[in-house]
Design a protein around this motif. Structure first.
Motif, PDB file in Angstrom:
ATOM      1  N   LEU A 110       0.839  -1.205   0.000  1.00  0.00           N
ATOM      2  CA  LEU A 110       0.000   0.000   0.000  1.00  0.00           C
ATOM      3  C   LEU A 110       0.870   1.250   0.000  1.00  0.00           C
ATOM      4  O   LEU A 110       0.557   2.239  -0.672  1.00  0.00           O
ATOM      5  CB  LEU A 110      -0.912  -0.019   1.226  1.00  0.00           C
ATOM      6  N   HIS A 111       1.959   1.198   0.734  1.00  0.00           N
ATOM      7  CA  HIS A 111       2.898   2.322   0.769  1.00  0.00           C
ATOM      8  C   HIS A 111       3.407   2.635  -0.638  1.00  0.00           C
ATOM      9  O   HIS A 111       3.497   3.807  -1.036  1.00  0.00           O
ATOM     10  CB  HIS A 111       4.056   1.975   1.704  1.00  0.00           C
ATOM     11  N   ALA A 112       3.731   1.594  -1.393  1.00  0.00           N
ATOM     12  CA  ALA A 112       4.241   1.807  -2.750  1.00  0.00           C
ATOM     13  C   ALA A 112       3.217   2.486  -3.647  1.00  0.00           C
ATOM     14  O   ALA A 112       3.570   3.228  -4.568  1.00  0.00           O
ATOM     15  CB  ALA A 112       4.655   0.461  -3.357  1.00  0.00           C
ATOM     16  N   ARG A 113       1.938   2.271  -3.373  1.00  0.00           N
ATOM     17  CA  ARG A 113       0.872   2.821  -4.213  1.00  0.00           C
ATOM     18  C   ARG A 113       0.418   4.210  -3.764  1.00  0.00           C
ATOM     19  O   ARG A 113      -0.209   4.932  -4.551  1.00  0.00           O
ATOM     20  CB  ARG A 113      -0.334   1.869  -4.208  1.00  0.00           C
ATOM     21  N   LEU A 114       0.709   4.594  -2.530  1.00  0.00           N
ATOM     22  CA  LEU A 114       0.106   5.807  -1.986  1.00  0.00           C
ATOM     23  C   LEU A 114       1.098   6.856  -1.493  1.00  0.00           C
ATOM     24  O   LEU A 114       0.737   8.021  -1.337  1.00  0.00           O
ATOM     25  CB  LEU A 114      -0.826   5.434  -0.820  1.00  0.00           C
ATOM     26  N   SER A 115       2.333   6.468  -1.238  1.00  0.00           N
ATOM     27  CA  SER A 115       3.268   7.379  -0.556  1.00  0.00           C
ATOM     28  C   SER A 115       3.675   8.584  -1.388  1.00  0.00           C
ATOM     29  O   SER A 115       4.167   9.577  -0.840  1.00  0.00           O
ATOM     30  CB  SER A 115       4.518   6.615  -0.111  1.00  0.00           C
ATOM     31  N   ASP A 116       3.490   8.506  -2.698  1.00  0.00           N
ATOM     32  CA  ASP A 116       3.854   9.665  -3.522  1.00  0.00           C
ATOM     33  C   ASP A 116       2.750  10.719  -3.555  1.00  0.00           C
ATOM     34  O   ASP A 116       2.942  11.809  -4.091  1.00  0.00           O
ATOM     35  CB  ASP A 116       4.197   9.221  -4.946  1.00  0.00           C
ATOM     36  N   ARG A 117       1.589  10.395  -2.952  1.00  0.00           N
ATOM     37  CA  ARG A 117       0.459  11.331  -2.983  1.00  0.00           C
ATOM     38  C   ARG A 117       0.019  11.815  -1.606  1.00  0.00           C
ATOM     39  O   ARG A 117      -0.632  12.853  -1.494  1.00  0.00           O
ATOM     40  CB  ARG A 117      -0.740  10.669  -3.668  1.00  0.00           C
ATOM     41  N   PHE A 118       0.365  11.070  -0.563  1.00  0.00           N
ATOM     42  CA  PHE A 118      -0.145  11.383   0.769  1.00  0.00           C
ATOM     43  C   PHE A 118       0.976  11.277   1.805  1.00  0.00           C
ATOM     44  O   PHE A 118       1.910  10.497   1.639  1.00  0.00           O
ATOM     45  CB  PHE A 118      -1.266  10.413   1.151  1.00  0.00           C
ATOM     46  N   PRO A 119       0.880  12.063   2.880  1.00  0.00           N
ATOM     47  CA  PRO A 119       1.864  11.921   3.959  1.00  0.00           C
ATOM     48  C   PRO A 119       1.733  10.552   4.627  1.00  0.00           C
ATOM     49  O   PRO A 119       0.639   9.990   4.705  1.00  0.00           O
ATOM     50  CB  PRO A 119       1.500  13.053   4.930  1.00  0.00           C
ATOM     51  N   VAL A 120       2.861  10.031   5.068  1.00  0.00           N
ATOM     52  CA  VAL A 120       2.900   8.676   5.627  1.00  0.00           C
ATOM     53  C   VAL A 120       3.618   8.689   6.970  1.00  0.00           C
ATOM     54  O   VAL A 120       4.627   9.377   7.149  1.00  0.00           O
ATOM     55  CB  VAL A 120       3.633   7.708   4.673  1.00  0.00           C
ATOM     56  N   GLU A 121       3.109   7.915   7.899  1.00  0.00           N
ATOM     57  CA  GLU A 121       3.798   7.634   9.157  1.00  0.00           C
ATOM     58  C   GLU A 121       3.831   6.122   9.331  1.00  0.00           C
ATOM     59  O   GLU A 121       2.843   5.437   9.076  1.00  0.00           O
ATOM     60  CB  GLU A 121       3.067   8.265  10.340  1.00  0.00           C
ATOM     61  N   VAL A 122       4.976   5.604   9.744  1.00  0.00           N
ATOM     62  CA  VAL A 122       5.120   4.164   9.952  1.00  0.00           C
ATOM     63  C   VAL A 122       5.498   3.912  11.409  1.00  0.00           C
ATOM     64  O   VAL A 122       6.478   4.463  11.912  1.00  0.00           O
ATOM     65  CB  VAL A 122       6.180   3.553   9.014  1.00  0.00           C
ATOM     66  N   ILE A 123       4.708   3.091  12.076  1.00  0.00           N
ATOM     67  CA  ILE A 123       4.949   2.754  13.478  1.00  0.00           C
ATOM     68  C   ILE A 123       5.478   1.329  13.521  1.00  0.00           C
ATOM     69  O   ILE A 123       4.761   0.381  13.200  1.00  0.00           O
ATOM     70  CB  ILE A 123       3.656   2.871  14.307  1.00  0.00           C
TER      71      ILE A 123
END
Length: 233
Positions: A110-123
């Motif tokens: 999911l990160h690969a599909r969305l990280s270029d468009r939305f801010p991401v935080e990984v816990i």
């Protein structure tokens, strides 16, 4: 303003092994997403069930377990699309992931599909490797020893060569490959130095010498192999 995509590592299965940060993120999320095998309850959701808000919207990503990659890739495409709609509407989305999101974790797709468009935080979360060694009371590497983590589905020749070059080994995703992996280790005289760990930290946990392991293993199982010993002993 868009929402934040939050990859939440849940740990190996025992809800008490979630981090405080993971628990807070789940409890605050208005949208929670998680993978599930088609037609089954989500294991990830079961770990976090007591923390999910009663008014939270839930996105179930049904991911088939097949050798072919295309069905799973299509499932992540659909799931990412639904998550993107929530993020674009300004809603944070907590994505639940067994273990750690970036250690063989479903979140990475999911990160690969969305990280270029939305801010991401990984816990981050406690991995099954850490959980298994703790539950087995097995120190795996010390001082300058090197740990090698191998996926069980590797072909036997590749598995053998990597085990030969390793000092300590964790073999993940054992499942239906258990018998073949045991044969590879037996050919190297390592069966007596190997432990089989099934569903570490869960109520159905089993820890056995590899020689006593069952013929069939679940997906959530691994093998620990220690070739050396603590140099301080």
């Amino acid at each position: 303003m868009t929402g934040t995509l939050i990859g939440v590592g849940l740990g190996p299965g025992d809800p008490d092994l979630m981090t405080l940060k993971a628990a807070r993120a789940i409890g605050a999320a208005g949208v929670v997403a998680y993978p599930a095998l088609p037609g089954t309850d989500s294991f990830a959701r079961s770990i976090a069930a007591d923390l999910i808000r009663s008014d939270a919207d839930e996105i179930v990503i049904e991911v088939p377990m097949t050798k072919a990659r295309e069905p799973a890739q299509a499932a992540y495409d659909v799931g990412a699309g639904r998550i993107a709609e929530a993020l674009a509407a300004g809603r944070d989305v907590a994505v639940l992931c067994e273990g750690d999101p970036f250690f063989y974790g479903s979140f990475m797709y999911l990160h690969a599909r969305l990280s270029d468009r939305f801010p991401v935080e990984v816990i981050p979360g406690i991995t099954s490797v850490s959980a298994a060694t703790a539950r087995a009371a097995l120190p795996l590497v010390a001082r300058n020893e090197v740990l090698t983590v191998l996926p069980g589905p590797l072909e036997s020749d590749a598995l053998a060569s990597r085990i030969d070059a390793a000092e300590a080994v964790v073999i993940m995703k054992v499942g239906r490959h258990l018998g073949r992996i045991r044969d590879v280790l037996a050919a190297r005289g390592l069966v007596d130095r190997a432990l089989y760990v099934e569903r570490a930290t869960m109520e159905t946990e089993r820890i056995l010498p590899l020689a006593d392991a069952p013929e069939a293993a679940p997906y959530f199982s691994l093998i620990l192999v220690s070739k050396g010993s603590d140099p301080w002993l």
